[in-house]
Design a protein around this motif. Structure first.
Motif, mmCIF file in Angstrom:
data_model
loop_
_atom_site.group_PDB
_atom_site.id
_atom_site.type_symbol
_atom_site.label_atom_id
_atom_site.label_comp_id
_atom_site.label_asym_id
_atom_site.label_seq_id
_atom_site.Cartn_x
_atom_site.Cartn_y
_atom_site.Cartn_z
ATOM 1 N N LEU A 301 1.130 -1.468 -0.113
ATOM 2 C CA LEU A 301 -0.039 -0.235 0.051
ATOM 3 C C LEU A 301 1.119 1.310 0.149
ATOM 4 N N GLY A 302 1.784 0.959 1.226
ATOM 5 C CA GLY A 302 3.146 2.639 0.636
ATOM 6 C C GLY A 302 3.639 2.743 -0.703
ATOM 7 N N ASP A 303 3.914 1.456 -0.941
ATOM 8 C CA ASP A 303 4.037 1.791 -2.504
ATOM 9 C C ASP A 303 3.909 2.949 -4.020
ATOM 10 N N VAL A 304 2.102 1.962 -3.392
ATOM 11 C CA VAL A 304 1.028 2.480 -4.124
ATOM 12 C C VAL A 304 0.862 3.972 -3.442
ATOM 13 N N CYS A 305 0.536 4.110 -2.438
ATOM 14 C CA CYS A 305 0.637 5.785 -2.401
ATOM 15 C C CYS A 305 0.481 6.579 -2.905
ATOM 16 N N TYR A 306 2.826 6.138 -2.308
ATOM 17 C CA TYR A 306 3.342 7.271 -3.245
ATOM 18 C C TYR A 306 3.686 7.893 -4.933
ATOM 19 N N ARG A 307 2.868 6.669 -5.325
ATOM 20 C CA ARG A 307 2.922 6.572 -6.804
ATOM 21 C C ARG A 307 1.876 7.450 -6.835
ATOM 22 N N VAL A 308 0.600 7.476 -6.138
ATOM 23 C CA VAL A 308 -0.745 8.099 -6.068
ATOM 24 C C VAL A 308 -0.245 10.231 -5.951
ATOM 25 N N VAL A 309 0.509 9.835 -4.857
ATOM 26 C CA VAL A 309 0.895 11.628 -5.056
ATOM 27 C C VAL A 309 1.823 11.449 -5.558
ATOM 28 N N ARG A 310 3.086 11.523 -6.190
ATOM 29 C CA ARG A 310 4.205 11.626 -7.156
ATOM 30 C C ARG A 310 3.060 12.136 -8.404
ATOM 31 N N GLU A 311 1.948 11.362 -9.022
ATOM 32 C CA GLU A 311 1.560 11.386 -9.583
ATOM 33 C C GLU A 311 0.853 12.745 -9.565
ATOM 34 N N ALA A 312 0.100 12.740 -8.866
ATOM 35 C CA ALA A 312 -1.048 13.712 -8.969
ATOM 36 C C ALA A 312 -0.068 15.116 -8.582
ATOM 37 N N LEU A 313 1.695 14.888 -8.060
ATOM 38 C CA LEU A 313 1.755 16.472 -7.497
ATOM 39 C C LEU A 313 2.789 16.914 -9.283
ATOM 40 N N THR A 314 3.058 15.715 -9.873
ATOM 41 C CA THR A 314 3.186 16.252 -10.848
ATOM 42 C C THR A 314 2.219 16.820 -12.216
ATOM 43 N N ASN A 315 1.047 15.896 -12.159
ATOM 44 C CA ASN A 315 -0.088 16.733 -13.097
ATOM 45 C C ASN A 315 -0.091 17.727 -12.524
ATOM 46 N N ALA A 316 -0.080 18.723 -11.554
ATOM 47 C CA ALA A 316 -0.224 19.765 -10.575
ATOM 48 C C ALA A 316 0.241 20.664 -11.400
ATOM 49 N N ALA A 317 1.701 20.735 -11.027
ATOM 50 C CA ALA A 317 2.905 21.246 -11.835
ATOM 51 C C ALA A 317 2.675 21.084 -13.135
ATOM 52 N N LYS A 318 1.811 20.137 -14.102
ATOM 53 C CA LYS A 318 2.309 20.070 -15.756
ATOM 54 C C LYS A 318 0.958 21.276 -15.848
ATOM 55 N N HIS A 319 -0.395 21.373 -14.825
ATOM 56 C CA HIS A 319 -0.982 21.676 -15.922
ATOM 57 C C HIS A 319 -1.912 22.757 -14.544
ATOM 58 N N ALA A 320 -1.199 23.398 -13.566
ATOM 59 C CA ALA A 320 -2.142 24.117 -13.020
ATOM 60 C C ALA A 320 -0.357 24.634 -12.319
ATOM 61 N N PRO A 321 0.111 25.104 -12.666
ATOM 62 C CA PRO A 321 1.401 25.944 -12.853
ATOM 63 C C PRO A 321 1.296 26.906 -11.281
ATOM 64 N N GLY A 322 1.407 27.036 -10.158
ATOM 65 C CA GLY A 322 1.345 28.181 -9.565
ATOM 66 C C GLY A 322 0.557 27.829 -8.114
ATOM 67 N N ALA A 323 -0.741 26.630 -8.522
ATOM 68 C CA ALA A 323 -1.948 26.375 -7.532
ATOM 69 C C ALA A 323 -1.282 25.797 -6.376
ATOM 70 N N PRO A 324 -2.186 25.896 -5.750
ATOM 71 C CA PRO A 324 -2.053 25.905 -3.927
ATOM 72 C C PRO A 324 -1.826 23.909 -4.153
ATOM 73 N N VAL A 325 -1.556 23.075 -3.864
ATOM 74 C CA VAL A 325 -1.743 21.824 -3.485
ATOM 75 C C VAL A 325 -1.958 21.263 -1.975
ATOM 76 N N ARG A 326 -3.705 20.536 -1.555
ATOM 77 C CA ARG A 326 -2.995 19.726 -0.473
ATOM 78 C C ARG A 326 -3.497 18.380 -0.757
ATOM 79 N N VAL A 327 -2.856 17.876 0.239
ATOM 80 C CA VAL A 327 -2.207 16.405 0.048
ATOM 81 C C VAL A 327 -2.821 15.856 1.300
#
Length: 421
Positions: A301-327
């Protein structure tokens, strides 16, 4: 050695010249023994006219039969039938007849064996006058019985040899089939491994390059930055590029030759989520991490959790630069591990992020389904985006609880999460 073109019912192995010579030689030896036995039964000092066939005709017929059996594999039935009939007129050809009948019986086809055996048993009744041997009353029946027993022995031996050849052929075919299946499994394993490597490259490099693009966009759209702030962003770009190269080297390492002394790259884990958020903050993202989980989930589960967070941060950096992100991470044993990543609308546009590959979220959904979880992602009403994952957390799985590592505490905006090793 059997060839692939020969069907299982007709195993005709290729014989070397020496092996064939041994078989014909053995047939000649058997014929000589029977010929000498027949000579011992002839009257002493028989006239030349009564024994001339034994001395001249018998060896000539036997020589022709021994030459004919060399063609028995190409013309099995004609050769066996001809030799069986000819052996009635030549005691010396009896060995060749037994070899031909046995070779024919190895094909295990009763319709071919029956007429040849019948000819071998009946033909001697018509050649009894060639040898001036005194015969007791009832000798034809005795001769028929002996011929039938001899033919039965040859048929049984040939049938057993044919069964053995068919069994060996079957075992070889099964071995070839198992080898082909093993090769197919190995090819499939290589394809799966390449797909896994492609996903690792996408997940790791896309995250790093997105952060580098975010910092480069900040430099391009913020000409009012102080020299110190600009230097921090430049160092972040250089550091992110170096880490992207390191990630690429680690992922491609599995494609190289085996290197036992090369350490395995660290796998994604629940403990590394705070460090992941730190990297995003160092790249200029406004990220808040809130940990509400009551323990530490299993490694899967820790492996999948890490990948979920990483993919979400990657998409936020791509499509919403400068937007606040809450994990947000919450849940506990016996329930589910919840991972929620929300980002607001983009604070700036035109930063030139890398183009979307389209494989991130589908691949992530597959990973989540593999552990029995669910993944949901949709735009938020305020123009942002929300990604939610629910991962089943079994109660009987070992994991560190809050009482072991200390109570989990949420991090406030601006606070750096605790790094765990």
């Amino acid at each position: 050695m059997e060839t692939d073109a020969v069907p299982p019912r007709r195993p005709v192995p290729r014989r070397g010249p020496w092996r064939e010579a041994v078989r014909i030689g053995a047939a000649a030896v058997v014929g000589v023994l029977l010929w000498l036995l027949t000579g011992a039964m002839l009257p002493r000092g028989c006239a030349d006219d009564s024994c001339s066939w034994f001395v001249t005709g018998d060896p000539l017929v036997a020589l022709g039969c021994l030459a004919a059996v060399a063609w028995r594999r190409r013309f099995p039935v004609p050769v066996a039938l001809a030799v069986a009939v000819a052996s009635a007129a030549s005691a010396l050809a009896s060995g060749a007849a037994l070899l031909a009948i046995g070779s024919l019986a190895a094909r295990r086809r009763p319709a071919e064996i029956a007429p040849v055996v019948a000819a071998f048993v009946v033909a001697p009744l018509f050649t009894a006058g060639l040898y001036p041997v005194e015969r007791p009353p009832g000798s034809p029946w005795i001769q028929l019985s002996l011929q039938l027993l001899t033919a039965g022995f040859a048929v049984a031996t040939g049938w057993a040899v044919g069964a053995r050849r068919a069994e060996v052929l079957s075992l070889r075919e099964r071995a070839r089939s198992a080898e082909r299946e093993q090769t197919a499994l190995a090819d499939r394993a290589r394809v799966l491994e390449r797909n896994r490597i492609a996903r690792e490259m996408h997940d790791s490099l896309a995250h790093r390059i997105s952060l580098v693009a975010l910092q480069a966009g900040a430099l391009d759209h913020r000409p009012d930055l102080a020299d110190e702030e600009r230097a921090v962003l430049v160092r972040g770009i250089a550091d992110g590029s170096y880490r992207a190269l390191e990630d690429l080297r680690d992922v491609l390492g599995v494609l190289r030759a085996e290197q036992p002394d090369r350490p395995e790259p660290p796998r994604p884990s629940y403990d590394r989520v705070p460090a992941l958020v730190d990297d995003a903050r160092a790249s200029g993202m406004d990220v808040t991490l809130t940990v509400g989980a009551t323990g530490e989930p299993p490694d899967v589960l820790g492996d999948v959790c890490y990948r979920v967070v990483r993919e979400a941060l990657t998409n936020a950096a791509k499509h919403a630069p400068g937007a606040p992100v809450r994990v947000t991470l919450d849940g506990g044993p016996g329930g589910a591990l919840g991972v929620v990543v929300r980002n607001g609308p983009a604070a700036r546009t035109g930063t030139g992020p890398p183009p979307a590959s389209g494989y991130g979220l589908p691949g992530l959904a597959e990973r989540v389904r593999a552990v029995g979880g669910t993944l949901d992602h949709h735009p938020a009403p305020d123009g942002g985006f929300t990604l939610t994952a629910r991962l089943p957390w079994p109660a009987d799985e070992p994991g560190r609880t809050a009482g072991t590592d200390g109570p989990a505490r949420p991090t406030r905006p601006g606070d750096e999460p605790e790094r765990r090793s």
